[in-house]
Design an enzyme around this catalytic site. Structure first.
Site, PDB file in Angstrom:
ATOM      1  CE  LYS A 111     -59.833 -19.869  43.442  1.00 46.28           C
ATOM      2  NZ  LYS A 111     -60.615 -19.297  42.326  1.00 46.28           N
ATOM      3  CG  ASN A 112     -62.958 -17.546  44.776  1.00 44.77           C
ATOM      4  OD1 ASN A 112     -62.008 -17.484  43.982  1.00 44.77           O
ATOM      5  ND2 ASN A 112     -63.897 -18.470  44.704  1.00 44.77           N
ATOM      6  CG  LEU A 161     -75.833  -9.705  36.370  1.00 44.18           C
ATOM      7  CD1 LEU A 161     -75.920 -10.803  37.425  1.00 44.18           C
ATOM      8  CD2 LEU A 161     -77.195  -9.029  36.200  1.00 44.18           C
ATOM      9  NE  ARG A 201     -57.223 -20.615  37.455  1.00 47.42           N
ATOM     10  CZ  ARG A 201     -58.126 -20.114  36.654  1.00 47.42           C
ATOM     11  NH1 ARG A 201     -58.485 -20.760  35.567  1.00 47.42           N
ATOM     12  NH2 ARG A 201     -58.700 -18.950  36.907  1.00 47.42           N
ATOM     13  NE  ARG A 216     -67.689 -18.053  35.924  1.00 44.33           N
ATOM     14  CZ  ARG A 216     -66.573 -18.187  36.639  1.00 44.33           C
ATOM     15  NH1 ARG A 216     -65.637 -19.026  36.246  1.00 44.33           N
ATOM     16  NH2 ARG A 216     -66.397 -17.491  37.738  1.00 44.33           N
ATOM     17  N   PRO A 217     -71.422 -14.598  31.703  1.00 47.57           N
ATOM     18  CG  PRO A 217     -73.648 -13.937  31.446  1.00 47.57           C
ATOM     19  CD  PRO A 217     -72.788 -15.108  31.809  1.00 47.57           C
ATOM     20  CB  VAL A 218     -69.047  -9.335  32.662  1.00 45.24           C
ATOM     21  CG1 VAL A 218     -68.007 -10.365  33.053  1.00 45.24           C
ATOM     22  CG2 VAL A 218     -68.788  -8.822  31.255  1.00 45.24           C
ATOM     23  NE  ARG A 230     -65.769 -15.903  33.849  1.00 45.21           N
ATOM     24  CZ  ARG A 230     -66.315 -15.530  32.704  1.00 45.21           C
ATOM     25  NH1 ARG A 230     -65.869 -16.025  31.575  1.00 45.21           N
ATOM     26  NH2 ARG A 230     -67.293 -14.667  32.673  1.00 45.21           N
ATOM     27  CB  CYS A 281     -65.665 -19.975  31.784  1.00 43.83           C
ATOM     28  SG  CYS A 281     -65.271 -20.739  33.338  1.00 43.83           S
ATOM     29  CG  ASP A 304     -66.760 -22.377  43.992  1.00 44.00           C
ATOM     30  OD1 ASP A 304     -67.198 -22.552  42.841  1.00 44.00           O
ATOM     31  OD2 ASP A 304     -66.351 -21.276  44.404  1.00 44.00           O
TER      32      ASP A 304
HETATM   33  C1  EPZ Z   1     -67.436 -16.373  42.060  1.00 50.48           C
HETATM   34  O1  EPZ Z   1     -67.476 -16.259  40.646  1.00 50.48           O
HETATM   35  C2  EPZ Z   1     -66.278 -17.294  42.376  1.00 50.48           C
HETATM   36  N1  EPZ Z   1     -65.058 -16.718  41.847  1.00 50.48           N
HETATM   37  C3  EPZ Z   1     -66.534 -18.675  41.779  1.00 50.48           C
HETATM   38  O2  EPZ Z   1     -65.488 -19.537  42.187  1.00 50.48           O
HETATM   39  C4  EPZ Z   1     -67.853 -19.214  42.329  1.00 50.48           C
HETATM   40  O3  EPZ Z   1     -68.153 -20.442  41.701  1.00 50.48           O
HETATM   41  C5  EPZ Z   1     -68.977 -18.216  42.039  1.00 50.48           C
HETATM   42  O4  EPZ Z   1     -68.632 -16.909  42.577  1.00 50.48           O
HETATM   43  C6  EPZ Z   1     -70.316 -18.635  42.657  1.00 50.48           C
HETATM   44  O5  EPZ Z   1     -70.184 -18.811  44.033  1.00 50.48           O
HETATM   45  C7  EPZ Z   1     -64.447 -15.730  42.485  1.00 50.48           C
HETATM   46  O6  EPZ Z   1     -64.889 -15.259  43.528  1.00 50.48           O
HETATM   47  C8  EPZ Z   1     -63.169 -15.215  41.925  1.00 50.48           C
HETATM   48  P1  EPZ Z   1     -71.200 -15.096  40.091  1.00 50.48           P
HETATM   49  P2  EPZ Z   1     -68.363 -15.136  39.958  1.00 50.48           P
HETATM   50  O7  EPZ Z   1     -71.115 -13.769  39.420  1.00 50.48           O
HETATM   51  O8  EPZ Z   1     -68.355 -13.921  40.795  1.00 50.48           O
HETATM   52  C9  EPZ Z   1     -74.266 -15.409  36.428  1.00 50.48           C
HETATM   53  C10 EPZ Z   1     -63.880 -21.261  41.946  1.00 50.48           C
HETATM   54  O9  EPZ Z   1     -63.922 -22.489  41.663  1.00 50.48           O
HETATM   55  N2  EPZ Z   1     -73.837 -14.055  36.056  1.00 50.48           N
HETATM   56  O10 EPZ Z   1     -71.696 -15.161  41.477  1.00 50.48           O
HETATM   57  O11 EPZ Z   1     -67.901 -15.037  38.554  1.00 50.48           O
HETATM   58  C11 EPZ Z   1     -73.148 -16.443  36.252  1.00 50.48           C
HETATM   59  O12 EPZ Z   1     -73.015 -16.859  34.917  1.00 50.48           O
HETATM   60  C12 EPZ Z   1     -64.711 -20.238  41.208  1.00 50.48           C
HETATM   61  O13 EPZ Z   1     -63.119 -20.800  42.822  1.00 50.48           O
HETATM   62  C13 EPZ Z   1     -74.472 -13.410  35.016  1.00 50.48           C
HETATM   63  O14 EPZ Z   1     -75.400 -13.940  34.388  1.00 50.48           O
HETATM   64  O15 EPZ Z   1     -69.795 -15.821  39.989  1.00 50.48           O
HETATM   65  C14 EPZ Z   1     -73.591 -17.509  37.218  1.00 50.48           C
HETATM   66  O16 EPZ Z   1     -74.550 -18.323  36.609  1.00 50.48           O
HETATM   67  C15 EPZ Z   1     -65.348 -20.730  39.961  1.00 50.48           C
HETATM   68  N3  EPZ Z   1     -74.035 -12.153  34.668  1.00 50.48           N
HETATM   69  C16 EPZ Z   1     -74.241 -16.723  38.363  1.00 50.48           C
HETATM   70  O17 EPZ Z   1     -74.558 -15.436  37.805  1.00 50.48           O
HETATM   71  C17 EPZ Z   1     -73.021 -11.524  35.329  1.00 50.48           C
HETATM   72  O18 EPZ Z   1     -72.678 -10.377  34.979  1.00 50.48           O
HETATM   73  C18 EPZ Z   1     -73.364 -16.506  39.598  1.00 50.48           C
HETATM   74  O19 EPZ Z   1     -72.078 -16.062  39.193  1.00 50.48           O
HETATM   75  C19 EPZ Z   1     -72.396 -12.183  36.408  1.00 50.48           C
HETATM   76  C20 EPZ Z   1     -72.823 -13.461  36.747  1.00 50.48           C
END
Ligand code: EPZ
Length: 421
Positions: free
Chosen positions: A22-23, A127, A400, A123-125, A94, A118, A308
């Site tokens: 999926k991801n 970065l 999902r 989960r901010p954006v 997201r 969420c 996950d």
């Molecule tokens: C991906 O989410 C996956 N989703 C998530 O899977 C997975 O849990 C996560 O990576 C971690 O492995 C998809 O690929 C669609 P991150 P993502 O950016 O990319 C922080 C599932 O169950 N962060 O690696 O959103 C964030 O809050 C899902 O299938 C910031 O602070 O995760 C977290 O603490 C849920 N600012 C950490 O980084 C940002 O701009 C890692 O998040 C981005 C992230």
């Protein structure tokens, strides 16, 4: 609303096919926005999140066709018309933010709704935003939308992430393929989904090196072309089904499963007393003793133990011999399954980011509520081992990320059915 009813206690025996990830697919689909030529994805999973990404791409002017019963996605973005990812879709998923980089790279502008909170954390954006700014885009937050502009196009830069982010690495990777000059991503995510995306982009003509390591170099090109790409197997679906015989007893072969995708997780299973072996068609998993042993787990970015799979591992630990500590280090609120498992007789004490689980002899079936995707499936796993009947409600979370879950487990002898309430 659909619910899933499980009557626990039957050891499992059989084979489970593992779907495409999926991801990975959610990151590959927006890559279509980078070219006017068709992008075909094979081995796509049939999930509601994939359909949501399809709707989002269509709203951006792309063509999306699900062929062969959804296994093949034929995508094309001849002339993207609308650079706006609407809140109505983004709030449902997201991963919608992954259109930001491709839209900026192709059109020089994008408007993407902020996803909001969420169930598993803030989960901010920020970065994603920082990376696009490094590549020369101007971003402004207005009316709940990120308005991004790069009127003179993106230019290569060094993008160093303070923390590892899968999504921000993916957005940067896609944006940099069409930027002028060279981009270096430092502290890049190393997840198999990143490697898969890089391979697909390379098949489209991108020049990328270093995927799978923490430094990825991208040399921008003028133009990308079409490609056909097979989606990598879903390591989280794989890990989830590997846990099914570990928790319920028996032996299951996960078809298409690869050890390199789940190495850290498989090591923990082995420590717990679960036998994992490679077969010609995948991975076979068998519980050796009556009960597994307690093991401690800390989640971490790949190649560490995946967040996950934390909820599902906790389900296994609820009936382990001894006490285990599960530390969640990626998301701040990812223990919503703990109180629900508690309703089934599990002994779990959560203090901040650490859950201490004291194994009990047996869980007892109960009505429980799913709170997010992985939490839902942890309840299903626990139910497979529990005495009596469990009904898991709000299973739309499950749909999902897991296709035909009740069929796959049912084929291995589990007493499981979807009911409509
Ligand atoms: C991906 O989410 C996956 N989703 C998530 O899977 C997975 O849990 C996560 O990576 C971690 O492995 C998809 O690929 C669609 P991150 P993502 O950016 O990319 C922080 C599932 O169950 N962060 O690696 O959103 C964030 O809050 C899902 O299938 C910031 O602070 O995760 C977290 O603490 C849920 N600012 C950490 O980084 C940002 O701009 C890692 O998040 C981005 C992230």
């Amino acid at each position: 609303m659909d619910a899933i009813r499980v009557r626990g206690g039957t050891p499992l025996q059989g084979r489970i096919p593992i779907a495409g990830a999926k991801n990975a697919c959610l990151a590959l689909m927006p890559a279509t926005l980078l070219t006017e030529e068709p992008l075909t994805l094979t081995n796509a999973p049939r999930l509601s999140d994939i359909r949501t990404m399809g709707l989002l791409l269509e709203s951006l002017g792309a063509e999306v066709a699900a062929l062969q019963d959804g296994r093949v996605l034929a995508l094309a973005s001849h002339t993207p018309t609308e650079p706006r990812a609407d809140y109505e879709i983004v709030r449902r998923m997201r991963a919608s933010v992954l259109v930001l980089g491709p839209l900026l790279a192709r059109l020089g502008r994008a408007e993407v709704s902020l996803p909001g909170g969420c169930a598993i954390g803030a989960r901010p954006v920020d970065l994603h935003q920082m990376a696009m700014e490094r590549l020369g885009a101007e971003l402004e937050l207005r009316d709940g939308y990120l308005h991004a502009r790069a009127p003179r196009g993106l230019r290569g830069a060094v993008v160093e992430f303070p923390v590892v982010s899968v999504g921000a690495t993916e957005n940067t990777l896609m944006a940099a393929t069409l930027a002028r000059g060279t981009t270096v991503i430092r502290n890049a995510a190393r997840e198999p989904e990143i490697v898969d995306l890089a391979q697909c982009l390379r098949a489209m003509g991108a020049r990328i090196e270093g995927e799978g390591t923490s430094e990825i170099t991208i040399e921008g090109v003028h133009h990308l072309h079409g490609a056909t790409h097979r989606v990598v197997p879903d390591r989280i679906e794989l890990g989830t089904y590997m846990l099914a015989p570990a928790i319920a007893g028996g032996e299951v072969e996960c078809l298409g499963g690869r050890l390199d995708l789940v190495a850290a997780f498989a090591e923990k299973l082995a420590d717990a007393g679960v036998e994992v072996s490679e077969t010609a068609d995948g991975l076979s998993v068998r519980r050796t003793g009556d009960r597994v042993r307690a093991v401690d787990v800390q989640t971490a970015p790949f190649p560490g133990f995946p967040t996950d799979l934390q909820a599902q591992m906790m389900a296994l630990m609820t009936t382990a011999e001894g006490t285990s500590q599960l530390e969640e280090r990626i998301f701040e609120n990812r223990f919503m399954h703990a109180p629900e498992l508690g309703r089934m007789g599990a002994r779990i004490d959560v203090q901040g980011g650490v859950a201490t689980v004291t194994g009990v002899d047996r869980l007892k079936g109960a009505p429980v509520m799913a709170t997010d995707l992985r939490a839902s499936v942890s309840l299903i796993l626990a139910a497979l081992a529990a005495e009596g009947e469990t009904v898991v409600r709000r299973v739309y979370h499950l749909d999902r990320g897991y296709e035909r879950l009740e069929e796959k487990l049912g084929a291995c002898g589990a007493d499981i059915e979807r009911i409509r309430e």
